[in-house]
Design a protein around this motif. Structure first.
Motif, PDB file in Angstrom:
ATOM      1  N   LEU A  17       0.658  -1.142  -0.106  1.00 45.79           N
ATOM      2  CA  LEU A  17       0.078   0.099   0.007  1.00 45.79           C
ATOM      3  C   LEU A  17       1.060   1.501   0.098  1.00 45.79           C
ATOM      4  O   LEU A  17       1.773   1.320   0.682  1.00 45.79           O
ATOM      5  CB  LEU A  17      -1.013   0.129   1.269  1.00 45.79           C
ATOM      6  CG  LEU A  17      -1.694   1.191   1.527  1.00 45.79           C
ATOM      7  CD1 LEU A  17      -2.693   1.353   0.201  1.00 45.79           C
ATOM      8  CD2 LEU A  17      -2.255   1.225   2.682  1.00 45.79           C
ATOM      9  N   ASP A  18       0.479   2.245  -0.912  1.00 44.00           N
ATOM     10  CA  ASP A  18       1.254   3.544  -0.875  1.00 44.00           C
ATOM     11  C   ASP A  18       0.851   4.367   0.344  1.00 44.00           C
ATOM     12  O   ASP A  18      -0.239   4.842   0.402  1.00 44.00           O
ATOM     13  CB  ASP A  18       0.942   4.285  -2.194  1.00 44.00           C
ATOM     14  CG  ASP A  18       1.792   5.552  -2.452  1.00 44.00           C
ATOM     15  OD1 ASP A  18       2.779   5.686  -1.698  1.00 44.00           O
ATOM     16  OD2 ASP A  18       1.340   6.264  -3.236  1.00 44.00           O
ATOM     17  N   LEU A  19       1.678   4.736   1.135  1.00 42.03           N
ATOM     18  CA  LEU A  19       1.589   5.348   2.365  1.00 42.03           C
ATOM     19  C   LEU A  19       1.819   6.936   2.128  1.00 42.03           C
ATOM     20  O   LEU A  19       2.009   7.480   3.110  1.00 42.03           O
ATOM     21  CB  LEU A  19       2.172   4.679   3.530  1.00 42.03           C
ATOM     22  CG  LEU A  19       1.639   3.379   3.924  1.00 42.03           C
ATOM     23  CD1 LEU A  19       2.924   2.641   5.015  1.00 42.03           C
ATOM     24  CD2 LEU A  19       0.346   3.335   4.352  1.00 42.03           C
ATOM     25  N   ALA A  20       1.754   7.484   0.896  1.00 45.48           N
ATOM     26  CA  ALA A  20       2.120   8.728   0.791  1.00 45.48           C
ATOM     27  C   ALA A  20       0.942   9.616   1.339  1.00 45.48           C
ATOM     28  O   ALA A  20       1.172  10.759   1.662  1.00 45.48           O
ATOM     29  CB  ALA A  20       2.169   9.086  -0.704  1.00 45.48           C
ATOM     30  N   TYR A  86      -6.535   6.150   6.447  1.00 49.51           N
ATOM     31  CA  TYR A  86      -6.816   5.139   5.233  1.00 49.51           C
ATOM     32  C   TYR A  86      -8.340   5.041   5.422  1.00 49.51           C
ATOM     33  O   TYR A  86      -8.817   4.668   4.439  1.00 49.51           O
ATOM     34  CB  TYR A  86      -5.989   4.135   5.338  1.00 49.51           C
ATOM     35  CG  TYR A  86      -6.112   2.761   4.378  1.00 49.51           C
ATOM     36  CD1 TYR A  86      -5.808   3.231   2.995  1.00 49.51           C
ATOM     37  CD2 TYR A  86      -6.570   1.863   4.884  1.00 49.51           C
ATOM     38  CE1 TYR A  86      -6.042   2.151   2.106  1.00 49.51           C
ATOM     39  CE2 TYR A  86      -6.929   0.909   3.786  1.00 49.51           C
ATOM     40  CZ  TYR A  86      -6.571   1.139   2.531  1.00 49.51           C
ATOM     41  OH  TYR A  86      -6.830   0.165   1.595  1.00 49.51           O
ATOM     42  N   ARG A  87      -8.671   4.271   6.432  1.00 52.98           N
ATOM     43  CA  ARG A  87     -10.176   3.953   6.582  1.00 52.98           C
ATOM     44  C   ARG A  87     -11.286   5.036   6.206  1.00 52.98           C
ATOM     45  O   ARG A  87     -11.936   4.586   5.543  1.00 52.98           O
ATOM     46  CB  ARG A  87     -10.438   3.196   7.922  1.00 52.98           C
ATOM     47  CG  ARG A  87     -11.974   2.758   8.185  1.00 52.98           C
ATOM     48  CD  ARG A  87     -11.830   2.019   9.275  1.00 52.98           C
ATOM     49  NE  ARG A  87     -13.089   1.640   9.931  1.00 52.98           N
ATOM     50  CZ  ARG A  87     -14.325   1.417   9.127  1.00 52.98           C
ATOM     51  NH1 ARG A  87     -14.608   2.034   7.997  1.00 52.98           N
ATOM     52  NH2 ARG A  87     -15.320   1.133   9.724  1.00 52.98           N
ATOM     53  N   ASN A  88     -11.009   6.074   6.423  1.00 54.58           N
ATOM     54  CA  ASN A  88     -11.906   7.291   6.171  1.00 54.58           C
ATOM     55  C   ASN A  88     -11.717   7.974   4.926  1.00 54.58           C
ATOM     56  O   ASN A  88     -12.102   8.816   4.610  1.00 54.58           O
ATOM     57  CB  ASN A  88     -11.930   8.215   7.382  1.00 54.58           C
ATOM     58  CG  ASN A  88     -12.572   7.430   8.681  1.00 54.58           C
ATOM     59  OD1 ASN A  88     -13.575   6.795   8.473  1.00 54.58           O
ATOM     60  ND2 ASN A  88     -11.870   7.418   9.545  1.00 54.58           N
ATOM     61  N   ASP A  89     -10.448   7.611   4.284  1.00 50.31           N
ATOM     62  CA  ASP A  89     -10.103   8.286   2.863  1.00 50.31           C
ATOM     63  C   ASP A  89      -9.773   9.548   3.125  1.00 50.31           C
ATOM     64  O   ASP A  89     -10.233  10.605   2.272  1.00 50.31           O
ATOM     65  CB  ASP A  89     -11.012   7.799   1.911  1.00 50.31           C
ATOM     66  CG  ASP A  89     -10.636   8.302   0.544  1.00 50.31           C
ATOM     67  OD1 ASP A  89      -9.462   7.920   0.161  1.00 50.31           O
ATOM     68  OD2 ASP A  89     -11.396   8.661  -0.472  1.00 50.31           O
ATOM     69  N   ALA A  90      -9.266  10.113   4.283  1.00 53.85           N
ATOM     70  CA  ALA A  90      -8.906  11.352   4.584  1.00 53.85           C
ATOM     71  C   ALA A  90      -7.528  11.782   3.701  1.00 53.85           C
ATOM     72  O   ALA A  90      -6.667  11.352   4.147  1.00 53.85           O
ATOM     73  CB  ALA A  90      -8.686  11.593   5.805  1.00 53.85           C
ATOM     74  N   HIS A  91      -7.834  12.591   2.869  1.00 48.18           N
ATOM     75  CA  HIS A  91      -6.419  13.278   2.163  1.00 48.18           C
ATOM     76  C   HIS A  91      -6.608  14.596   2.190  1.00 48.18           C
ATOM     77  O   HIS A  91      -7.802  15.214   2.170  1.00 48.18           O
ATOM     78  CB  HIS A  91      -6.443  12.866   0.789  1.00 48.18           C
ATOM     79  CG  HIS A  91      -6.641  11.271   0.590  1.00 48.18           C
ATOM     80  ND1 HIS A  91      -5.323  10.704   0.612  1.00 48.18           N
ATOM     81  CD2 HIS A  91      -7.406  10.569   0.251  1.00 48.18           C
ATOM     82  CE1 HIS A  91      -5.371   9.463   0.587  1.00 48.18           C
ATOM     83  NE2 HIS A  91      -6.583   9.259   0.190  1.00 48.18           N
ATOM     84  N   GLU A  92      -5.451  15.365   2.024  1.00 46.05           N
ATOM     85  CA  GLU A  92      -5.445  17.000   2.218  1.00 46.05           C
ATOM     86  C   GLU A  92      -6.278  17.483   0.960  1.00 46.05           C
ATOM     87  O   GLU A  92      -6.063  17.209  -0.087  1.00 46.05           O
ATOM     88  CB  GLU A  92      -4.043  17.458   2.179  1.00 46.05           C
ATOM     89  CG  GLU A  92      -4.073  18.830   2.314  1.00 46.05           C
ATOM     90  CD  GLU A  92      -2.547  19.525   2.635  1.00 46.05           C
ATOM     91  OE1 GLU A  92      -2.473  20.590   2.691  1.00 46.05           O
ATOM     92  OE2 GLU A  92      -1.837  18.592   2.909  1.00 46.05           O
ATOM     93  N   GLY A  93      -7.339  18.365   1.165  1.00 47.02           N
ATOM     94  CA  GLY A  93      -8.001  18.915   0.291  1.00 47.02           C
ATOM     95  C   GLY A  93      -9.054  17.956  -0.515  1.00 47.02           C
ATOM     96  O   GLY A  93      -9.502  18.239  -1.467  1.00 47.02           O
ATOM     97  N   HIS A  94      -9.490  16.873   0.272  1.00 51.35           N
ATOM     98  CA  HIS A  94     -10.234  15.915  -0.153  1.00 51.35           C
ATOM     99  C   HIS A  94     -11.571  15.812   0.676  1.00 51.35           C
ATOM    100  O   HIS A  94     -11.436  15.975   1.951  1.00 51.35           O
ATOM    101  CB  HIS A  94      -9.614  14.502  -0.076  1.00 51.35           C
ATOM    102  CG  HIS A  94     -10.440  13.553  -0.951  1.00 51.35           C
ATOM    103  ND1 HIS A  94     -11.143  12.431  -0.212  1.00 51.35           N
ATOM    104  CD2 HIS A  94     -10.392  13.239  -2.088  1.00 51.35           C
ATOM    105  CE1 HIS A  94     -11.432  11.556  -1.086  1.00 51.35           C
ATOM    106  NE2 HIS A  94     -11.171  11.967  -2.341  1.00 51.35           N
ATOM    107  N   GLN A  95     -12.670  15.757   0.117  1.00 46.96           N
ATOM    108  CA  GLN A  95     -13.748  15.862   1.008  1.00 46.96           C
ATOM    109  C   GLN A  95     -14.414  14.390   0.761  1.00 46.96           C
ATOM    110  O   GLN A  95     -14.588  13.709  -0.112  1.00 46.96           O
ATOM    111  CB  GLN A  95     -14.668  17.054   0.705  1.00 46.96           C
ATOM    112  CG  GLN A  95     -14.053  18.358   0.807  1.00 46.96           C
ATOM    113  CD  GLN A  95     -15.000  19.576   0.655  1.00 46.96           C
ATOM    114  OE1 GLN A  95     -16.199  19.063   0.197  1.00 46.96           O
ATOM    115  NE2 GLN A  95     -14.626  20.636   0.659  1.00 46.96           N
TER     116      GLN A  95
END
Length: 95
Positions: A17-20, A86-95
């Motif tokens: 898994l890419d952990l970037a 990862y579980r909540n698909d939390a990325h910067e600038g991502h809703q």
């Protein structure tokens, strides 16, 4: 998951898994502070009430205890926060 003490590896060694995306920021430190501080204060109050040691004994007991507990709890808390990202698909600038 970790490359060093708190450095997240670029990829998971087990599944690739890419952990970037993993950026927990100061979150783990805040949770560790909120957990360790009440424990140490409560223990210091109990020891003070039962044994009434001089202030230097309190310093000798509780400063190392605080440091050891904090350093021991940081990696697991960081791991949990990365897993929640990862579980909540939390990325910067991502809703």
């Amino acid at each position: 998951m970790f490359k060093g003490y708190l450095k997240v590896a670029p990829r998971c060694s087990a599944c690739g898994l890419d952990l970037a995306f993993a950026d927990s920021g100061d979150g783990p430190a805040i949770f560790v502070i909120f957990l360790v501080a009440p424990i140490v204060v409560l223990l210091a109050m109990v020891v003070g009430a039962l044994f009434n040691p001089p202030p230097l004994v309190h310093l000798a007991l509780w400063i190392p205890t605080t440091i050891v507990l904090s350093l021991a709890l940081l990696p697991p808390f960081k791991g949990v926060l990365v897993a929640l990202q990862y579980r909540n698909d939390a990325h910067e600038g991502h809703q």
